[in-house]
Design a protein around this motif. Structure first.
Motif, PDB file in Angstrom:
ATOM      1  N   SER A  19       1.334  -1.995   5.199  1.00  7.68           N
ATOM      2  CA  SER A  19       0.958  -0.775   4.483  1.00  7.68           C
ATOM      3  C   SER A  19       0.637  -1.088   3.027  1.00  7.68           C
ATOM      4  N   THR A  20      -0.393  -0.401   2.513  1.00  5.49           N
ATOM      5  CA  THR A  20      -0.677  -0.405   1.077  1.00  5.49           C
ATOM      6  C   THR A  20      -0.604   1.029   0.597  1.00  5.49           C
ATOM      7  N   THR A  21      -0.321   1.229  -0.680  1.00  2.00           N
ATOM      8  CA  THR A  21      -0.103   2.600  -1.148  1.00  2.00           C
ATOM      9  C   THR A  21      -0.439   2.760  -2.620  1.00  2.00           C
ATOM     10  N   ALA A  52       5.681  -4.251   6.791  1.00  4.56           N
ATOM     11  CA  ALA A  52       5.593  -4.661   5.384  1.00  4.56           C
ATOM     12  C   ALA A  52       4.894  -3.558   4.602  1.00  4.56           C
ATOM     13  N   CYS A  53       5.216  -3.459   3.319  1.00  2.13           N
ATOM     14  CA  CYS A  53       4.576  -2.454   2.467  1.00  2.13           C
ATOM     15  C   CYS A  53       4.499  -2.979   1.044  1.00  2.13           C
ATOM     16  N   TYR A  54       3.316  -2.879   0.438  1.00  2.00           N
ATOM     17  CA  TYR A  54       3.143  -3.362  -0.935  1.00  2.00           C
ATOM     18  C   TYR A  54       2.482  -2.301  -1.802  1.00  2.00           C
ATOM     19  N   THR A  55       2.906  -2.259  -3.061  1.00  3.51           N
ATOM     20  CA  THR A  55       2.348  -1.350  -4.054  1.00  3.51           C
ATOM     21  C   THR A  55       1.599  -2.163  -5.101  1.00  3.51           C
ATOM     22  N   ALA A  56       0.932  -1.465  -6.019  1.00  6.25           N
ATOM     23  CA  ALA A  56       0.217  -2.163  -7.093  1.00  6.25           C
ATOM     24  C   ALA A  56       1.170  -2.947  -7.995  1.00  6.25           C
ATOM     25  N   LYS A 111      -1.305   5.945  -9.090  1.00  7.85           N
ATOM     26  CA  LYS A 111      -1.194   7.269  -9.706  1.00  7.85           C
ATOM     27  C   LYS A 111      -1.602   7.294 -11.186  1.00  7.85           C
ATOM     28  N   ASN A 112      -1.334   6.211 -11.927  1.00  7.74           N
ATOM     29  CA  ASN A 112      -1.796   6.212 -13.317  1.00  7.74           C
ATOM     30  C   ASN A 112      -3.323   6.116 -13.384  1.00  7.74           C
ATOM     31  N   GLY A 159      -0.389  -4.803 -11.002  1.00  3.89           N
ATOM     32  CA  GLY A 159      -1.022  -3.540 -11.359  1.00  3.89           C
ATOM     33  C   GLY A 159      -2.398  -3.337 -10.759  1.00  3.89           C
ATOM     34  N   LEU A 160      -2.843  -4.274  -9.933  1.00  4.67           N
ATOM     35  CA  LEU A 160      -4.179  -4.181  -9.348  1.00  4.67           C
ATOM     36  C   LEU A 160      -4.102  -3.536  -7.968  1.00  4.67           C
ATOM     37  N   GLY A 161      -4.098  -2.198  -7.982  1.00  2.00           N
ATOM     38  CA  GLY A 161      -4.076  -1.451  -6.727  1.00  2.00           C
ATOM     39  C   GLY A 161      -5.474  -1.244  -6.200  1.00  2.00           C
ATOM     40  N   ARG A 162      -5.633  -0.267  -5.311  1.00  2.00           N
ATOM     41  CA  ARG A 162      -6.964   0.027  -4.775  1.00  2.00           C
ATOM     42  C   ARG A 162      -7.932   0.352  -5.910  1.00  2.00           C
ATOM     43  N   PRO A 163      -9.201  -0.033  -5.797  1.00  2.85           N
ATOM     44  CA  PRO A 163      -9.824  -0.657  -4.627  1.00  2.85           C
ATOM     45  C   PRO A 163      -9.689  -2.189  -4.560  1.00  2.85           C
ATOM     46  N   PHE A 164      -8.955  -2.799  -5.480  1.00  2.00           N
ATOM     47  CA  PHE A 164      -8.737  -4.241  -5.382  1.00  2.00           C
ATOM     48  C   PHE A 164      -8.096  -4.573  -4.034  1.00  2.00           C
ATOM     49  N   PRO A 165      -8.348  -5.750  -3.480  1.00  2.00           N
ATOM     50  CA  PRO A 165      -7.882  -6.072  -2.135  1.00  2.00           C
ATOM     51  C   PRO A 165      -6.510  -6.719  -2.067  1.00  2.00           C
ATOM     52  N   TYR A 166      -5.845  -6.859  -3.203  1.00  2.00           N
ATOM     53  CA  TYR A 166      -4.678  -7.752  -3.240  1.00  2.00           C
ATOM     54  C   TYR A 166      -3.461  -7.231  -2.483  1.00  2.00           C
TER      55      TYR A 166
END
Length: 242
Positions: free
Chosen positions: A99-101, A124-128, A28-29, A133-140
């Motif tokens: 899940s990623t979000t 399972a669910c993971y956030t940035a 979101k940021n 702090g490396l969210g989409r489009p990073f693959p982590y």
């Protein structure tokens, strides 16, 4: 979308639904940074405040957005049509659901239990925040799911999403990608708006969105989640033939 629109309104900046939709899938940021960099919004900001938006502005907008989204999230946790049935069918077949979000942990603390009460639960669910702090489009975030779900190869993983950022995330992770068309940010219509169209208009919108997803690297596209099990079967057949 409503929370983003109201956030910018508090600064006297009127943003459009199309502008809000464009960065969907980012954290979101990052979503706010992307919007502030859009030429029209950037020009509006400079004419309103006499300067370009800086990181302090991003963080202030993000704080307002967070407060707004947390206040309304409980009302926006209904699974979209056919998700619960499809996910449960995949689970019965032994498939693990990660899940990623783009939401934060605090936001997911609202979403996860509310969705669970309505029949949707992931393994399972993971956030940035879980990936520095490396969210989409990073693959982590995908890789964190793979780790906890003990997946040994990326070719065993299918990323399903409705934004271009989801497709990039899949490409960067080296996993299969499936774009969901109806209800997607790329289609740009609520379910009610889509259903109000004529059959011809619906087909045209679906085809245009399918072409966008395929141009951006989707391995498969589906109109609704009910088609996902068929796609999984096709992927299994392709892997078995290699």
């Amino acid at each position: 979308m409503k929370a983003f629109i109201e956030t910018f309104q508090k600064y006297g900046i009127a943003v459009t639904v199309k502008e809000v939709r464009e960065p969907m899938g980012l954290s979101k940021n990052e979503h706010i940074r992307h919007m502030l960099a859009m030429p029209r919004i950037n020009n509006l900001w400079q004419s309103t405040f006499g300067k370009k938006a800086n990181e302090q502005d991003v963080q202030q907008l993000y704080q307002i957005f967070t407060e707004l989204i947390l206040s309304v999230l409980p009302s926006y946790t209904d699974p979209i049509p056919e998700v619960v049935e499809t996910i449960n069918e995949l689970k019965r077949a032994g498939i693990k659901i990660g899940s990623t979000t783009g939401y934060t942990k605090k936001m997911m603390e609202v979403v996860i239990p509310n969705a669970r009460n309505k029949g949707y639960e992931v393994d399972a669910c993971y956030t940035a925040e879980d990936t520095n702090g490396l969210g989409r489009p990073f693959p982590y975030m995908i890789f964190r799911n793979m780790e906890v779900l003990k997946m040994s190869a990326t070719k065993q993983v299918v990323k399903v999403g409705d934004t271009l950022q989801d497709l990039k995330e899949a490409q960067y992770a080296g996993v299969w990608s499936v774009g969901v068309i109806i209800g997607s940010s790329e289609l740009g219509l609520t379910l009610g708006e889509f259903e109000s169209l004529s059959k011809k208009e619906q087909k045209e919108k679906i085809q245009a969105t399918r072409e966008i997803f395929l141009r951006h690297g989707a391995d498969f596209t589906i109109e609704t989640m009910s088609e996902l099990t068929q796609v999984i079967s096709k992927i299994n057949q392709r892997m078995e033939s290699k």
